[in-house]
Scaffold this motif. Structure first.
Motif, PDB file in Angstrom:
ATOM      1  N   THR A 119       4.586  -4.886-108.627  1.00  0.00           N
ATOM      2  CA  THR A 119       4.465  -3.533-108.166  1.00  0.00           C
ATOM      3  C   THR A 119       4.068  -3.370-106.729  1.00  0.00           C
ATOM      4  O   THR A 119       3.165  -4.243-106.460  1.00  0.00           O
ATOM      5  N   VAL A 120       4.479  -2.312-106.077  1.00  0.00           N
ATOM      6  CA  VAL A 120       3.880  -2.093-104.975  1.00  0.00           C
ATOM      7  C   VAL A 120       3.621  -0.658-104.904  1.00  0.00           C
ATOM      8  O   VAL A 120       4.446   0.496-105.719  1.00  0.00           O
ATOM      9  N   PRO A 121       2.341  -0.139-103.983  1.00  0.00           N
ATOM     10  CA  PRO A 121       2.144   1.281-104.360  1.00  0.00           C
ATOM     11  C   PRO A 121       3.262   2.290-104.033  1.00  0.00           C
ATOM     12  O   PRO A 121       3.469   3.310-104.680  1.00  0.00           O
ATOM     13  N   ASP A 122       4.160   1.856-102.817  1.00  0.00           N
ATOM     14  CA  ASP A 122       5.102   2.761-102.579  1.00  0.00           C
ATOM     15  C   ASP A 122       6.313   2.013-101.990  1.00  0.00           C
ATOM     16  O   ASP A 122       6.085   1.085-101.061  1.00  0.00           O
ATOM     17  N   GLY A 123       7.627   2.182-102.403  1.00  0.00           N
ATOM     18  CA  GLY A 123       8.650   1.578-102.135  1.00  0.00           C
ATOM     19  C   GLY A 123       8.884   1.628-100.742  1.00  0.00           C
ATOM     20  O   GLY A 123       9.165   0.832-100.046  1.00  0.00           O
ATOM     21  N   ILE A 124       8.945   2.906-100.209  1.00  0.00           N
ATOM     22  CA  ILE A 124       9.444   3.076 -98.925  1.00  0.00           C
ATOM     23  C   ILE A 124       8.597   2.544 -98.001  1.00  0.00           C
ATOM     24  O   ILE A 124       8.986   1.981 -96.719  1.00  0.00           O
ATOM     25  N   LEU A 125       6.959   2.808 -98.050  1.00  0.00           N
ATOM     26  CA  LEU A 125       6.122   2.232 -97.235  1.00  0.00           C
ATOM     27  C   LEU A 125       6.208   0.730 -97.350  1.00  0.00           C
ATOM     28  O   LEU A 125       6.103   0.227 -96.117  1.00  0.00           O
ATOM     29  N   GLU A 126       6.391   0.163 -98.312  1.00  0.00           N
ATOM     30  CA  GLU A 126       6.650  -1.193 -98.440  1.00  0.00           C
ATOM     31  C   GLU A 126       7.817  -1.828 -97.364  1.00  0.00           C
ATOM     32  O   GLU A 126       7.582  -2.813 -96.630  1.00  0.00           O
ATOM     33  N   ILE A 127       8.856  -0.930 -97.411  1.00  0.00           N
ATOM     34  CA  ILE A 127      10.085  -1.319 -96.480  1.00  0.00           C
ATOM     35  C   ILE A 127       9.868  -1.012 -95.291  1.00  0.00           C
ATOM     36  O   ILE A 127      10.161  -2.130 -94.299  1.00  0.00           O
ATOM     37  N   ALA A 128       8.915   0.043 -95.050  1.00  0.00           N
ATOM     38  CA  ALA A 128       8.656   0.391 -93.410  1.00  0.00           C
ATOM     39  C   ALA A 128       7.807  -0.653 -92.876  1.00  0.00           C
ATOM     40  O   ALA A 128       7.803  -1.157 -91.897  1.00  0.00           O
ATOM     41  N   ASN A 129       6.827  -1.060 -93.828  1.00  0.00           N
ATOM     42  CA  ASN A 129       5.998  -2.048 -93.146  1.00  0.00           C
ATOM     43  C   ASN A 129       6.613  -3.322 -92.908  1.00  0.00           C
ATOM     44  O   ASN A 129       6.157  -4.214 -91.958  1.00  0.00           O
ATOM     45  N   LYS A 130       7.451  -3.755 -94.021  1.00  0.00           N
ATOM     46  CA  LYS A 130       8.003  -5.129 -93.630  1.00  0.00           C
ATOM     47  C   LYS A 130       8.835  -5.024 -92.242  1.00  0.00           C
ATOM     48  O   LYS A 130       8.967  -5.911 -91.433  1.00  0.00           O
ATOM     49  N   GLN A 131       9.631  -3.996 -92.124  1.00  0.00           N
ATOM     50  CA  GLN A 131      10.227  -3.803 -90.929  1.00  0.00           C
ATOM     51  C   GLN A 131       9.306  -3.897 -89.698  1.00  0.00           C
ATOM     52  O   GLN A 131       9.796  -4.471 -88.530  1.00  0.00           O
ATOM     53  N   GLN A 132       8.105  -3.293 -89.859  1.00  0.00           N
ATOM     54  CA  GLN A 132       7.090  -3.477 -88.813  1.00  0.00           C
ATOM     55  C   GLN A 132       6.733  -4.858 -88.569  1.00  0.00           C
ATOM     56  O   GLN A 132       6.122  -5.393 -87.436  1.00  0.00           O
ATOM     57  N   GLN A 133       6.727  -5.767 -89.396  1.00  0.00           N
ATOM     58  CA  GLN A 133       6.362  -7.068 -89.604  1.00  0.00           C
ATOM     59  C   GLN A 133       7.586  -7.899 -89.178  1.00  0.00           C
ATOM     60  O   GLN A 133       7.437  -9.127 -88.952  1.00  0.00           O
ATOM     61  N   GLY A 134       8.449  -7.419 -88.409  1.00  0.00           N
ATOM     62  CA  GLY A 134       9.699  -7.920 -88.031  1.00  0.00           C
ATOM     63  C   GLY A 134      10.790  -8.579 -89.161  1.00  0.00           C
ATOM     64  O   GLY A 134      11.801  -9.315 -88.884  1.00  0.00           O
TER      65      GLY A 134
ATOM     66  N   GLU B 204      12.829 -10.217 -99.853  1.00  0.00           N
ATOM     67  CA  GLU B 204      12.244  -9.319-100.756  1.00  0.00           C
ATOM     68  C   GLU B 204      13.099  -8.196-101.174  1.00  0.00           C
ATOM     69  O   GLU B 204      13.691  -7.650-100.333  1.00  0.00           O
ATOM     70  N   LEU B 205      13.413  -8.024-102.392  1.00  0.00           N
ATOM     71  CA  LEU B 205      14.171  -6.945-102.979  1.00  0.00           C
ATOM     72  C   LEU B 205      13.090  -5.855-103.404  1.00  0.00           C
ATOM     73  O   LEU B 205      12.423  -6.027-104.261  1.00  0.00           O
ATOM     74  N   VAL B 206      13.264  -4.753-102.817  1.00  0.00           N
ATOM     75  CA  VAL B 206      12.482  -3.465-103.318  1.00  0.00           C
ATOM     76  C   VAL B 206      13.524  -2.312-103.896  1.00  0.00           C
ATOM     77  O   VAL B 206      14.284  -1.951-103.339  1.00  0.00           O
ATOM     78  N   VAL B 207      12.902  -2.174-105.232  1.00  0.00           N
ATOM     79  CA  VAL B 207      13.602  -1.044-105.900  1.00  0.00           C
ATOM     80  C   VAL B 207      12.755  -0.016-106.203  1.00  0.00           C
ATOM     81  O   VAL B 207      11.448  -0.134-106.660  1.00  0.00           O
ATOM     82  N   TYR B 208      13.362   1.282-106.014  1.00  0.00           N
ATOM     83  CA  TYR B 208      12.581   2.322-106.012  1.00  0.00           C
ATOM     84  C   TYR B 208      13.753   3.515-106.186  1.00  0.00           C
ATOM     85  O   TYR B 208      14.672   3.391-106.469  1.00  0.00           O
ATOM     86  N   SER B 209      12.999   4.802-106.591  1.00  0.00           N
ATOM     87  CA  SER B 209      13.854   6.005-106.754  1.00  0.00           C
ATOM     88  C   SER B 209      14.903   5.939-107.995  1.00  0.00           C
ATOM     89  O   SER B 209      14.281   5.184-109.091  1.00  0.00           O
ATOM     90  N   SER B 210      15.898   5.808-107.934  1.00  0.00           N
ATOM     91  CA  SER B 210      17.025   5.862-108.987  1.00  0.00           C
ATOM     92  C   SER B 210      17.537   4.422-109.460  1.00  0.00           C
ATOM     93  O   SER B 210      18.161   4.165-110.341  1.00  0.00           O
ATOM     94  N   GLY B 211      16.556   3.370-108.563  1.00  0.00           N
ATOM     95  CA  GLY B 211      17.092   2.078-108.824  1.00  0.00           C
ATOM     96  C   GLY B 211      16.528   1.482-110.147  1.00  0.00           C
ATOM     97  O   GLY B 211      16.920   0.555-110.357  1.00  0.00           O
ATOM     98  N   LEU B 212      15.484   2.231-110.482  1.00  0.00           N
ATOM     99  CA  LEU B 212      14.513   1.569-111.364  1.00  0.00           C
ATOM    100  C   LEU B 212      15.240   0.637-112.523  1.00  0.00           C
ATOM    101  O   LEU B 212      14.549  -0.122-112.955  1.00  0.00           O
ATOM    102  N   ASP B 213      16.294   1.413-113.152  1.00  0.00           N
ATOM    103  CA  ASP B 213      16.810   0.719-114.221  1.00  0.00           C
ATOM    104  C   ASP B 213      16.938  -0.987-114.080  1.00  0.00           C
ATOM    105  O   ASP B 213      16.823  -1.816-114.917  1.00  0.00           O
ATOM    106  N   MET B 214      17.606  -1.290-112.942  1.00  0.00           N
ATOM    107  CA  MET B 214      17.691  -2.398-112.332  1.00  0.00           C
ATOM    108  C   MET B 214      16.541  -3.552-112.940  1.00  0.00           C
ATOM    109  O   MET B 214      16.808  -4.866-113.053  1.00  0.00           O
TER     110      MET B 214
END
Lengths: 136, 136, 136
Positions: free
Chosen positions: A114-129, A58-68
């Motif tokens: 889209t995901v509601p929050d990029g950082i939360l998405e990454i944090a949750n993925k890490q929690q899921q291993g 999964e590629l999660v883009v947020y903050s200044s990465g948006l243009d990608m």
């Protein structure tokens, strides 16, 4: 005869262990607005997804990465479109980041979710291993 | 009548599941001396801490990131002061990095705490199940 | 008499627990071609390995980070050579990255090892409970 059977079995098993690489799950984090970072992130995700078809990326883009991930700004638009079609790749963008730049999903390259929050998405993925790779 | 009770129950339960978001714990890593990185790190931690008040966040600054937490150099001093007062945010700096620049805790923005080693702090947090975000 | 024995035992045990810091395992990720990043990565790994001799550290270099480990391009060649000799440090480079630049292992600083894929190496280390630090 029994010997041959065992030999064949061993061969099949070792073939199996090659074909059936232990699957990995990796979440990639892009926040940079540098097109070079976008290009290397695409290269990383694409080559991993090809080499390990049974794994998930999964590629999660947020903050200044948006243009990608924007249709009219991305330097990797066709790659992103292809990647988003693969079964083992998700490309997602943070809704907060879209909102902050007064953009809607219509501005996104087709297939990007889209995901509601990029950082939360990454944090949750890490929690899921999932393993984590920061692109920079 | 029974139908209405069930409906009310379902509504209450779904309200509950919104209010009671599964808490996350995230450690943020800042080593950049770029003020833009300091500003986006602050924005990330602040907005997460507001959106998820029952979650815990720690900002670990070390190496070239030091200026972010120094009274007379930080471009985000008032944000850092406010963040450090929140119950669900810790802002910590590496003692090694302070020492390397011949600085004492007196140079730090009020509320900032120190840890013996920034990298060890982040590694330990990950061992304790915290998710990790690198800022850049 | 038994009391004293127990007291002595408790003292020895607590001494032991000090001497024997809980070991950590940290994988460091370098993809930058910036010599400053190479230098701070070296500083981080070296100082951690000295402070925590019973812990394990691995530096994984891939993508644009390659120069860091090349005999004729690295700005930290002698540090890398010393680090690679330590029991608690591994320095590894991605074979894909070597291949992409038409290089063989002969171009590497002595002691540097190769892994088939840098990202997979980091992902697997995380799966095995190693903490992750991205250098930038």
């Amino acid at each position: 005869m029994k010997k041959y059977l065992i030999l064949i079995l061993v061969c099949l098993l070792s073939l199996g262990s090659f074909a059936q690489e232990k699957p990995v799950k990796i979440v990639f984090d892009v926040t940079s607005n540098d097109a070079k970072v976008h290009q290397s992130a695409v290269r990383h995700v694409k080559s991993m997804a090809e080499a390990y078809p049974n794994s998930q990326f999964e590629l999660v883009v947020y903050s200044s990465g948006l243009d990608m991930l924007l249709n009219d700004k991305s330097s990797v638009a066709s790659d992103i479109r292809n990647m988003a079609e693969k079964d083992n790749i998700s490309v997602v963008v943070c809704q907060q980041s879209l909102k902050k730049h007064d953009l809607t999903e219509a501005a996104l390259i087709p297939g990007v979710k889209t995901v509601p929050d990029g950082i939360l998405e990454i944090a949750n993925k890490q929690q899921q291993g999932w393993s984590y790779i920061k692109e920079n």
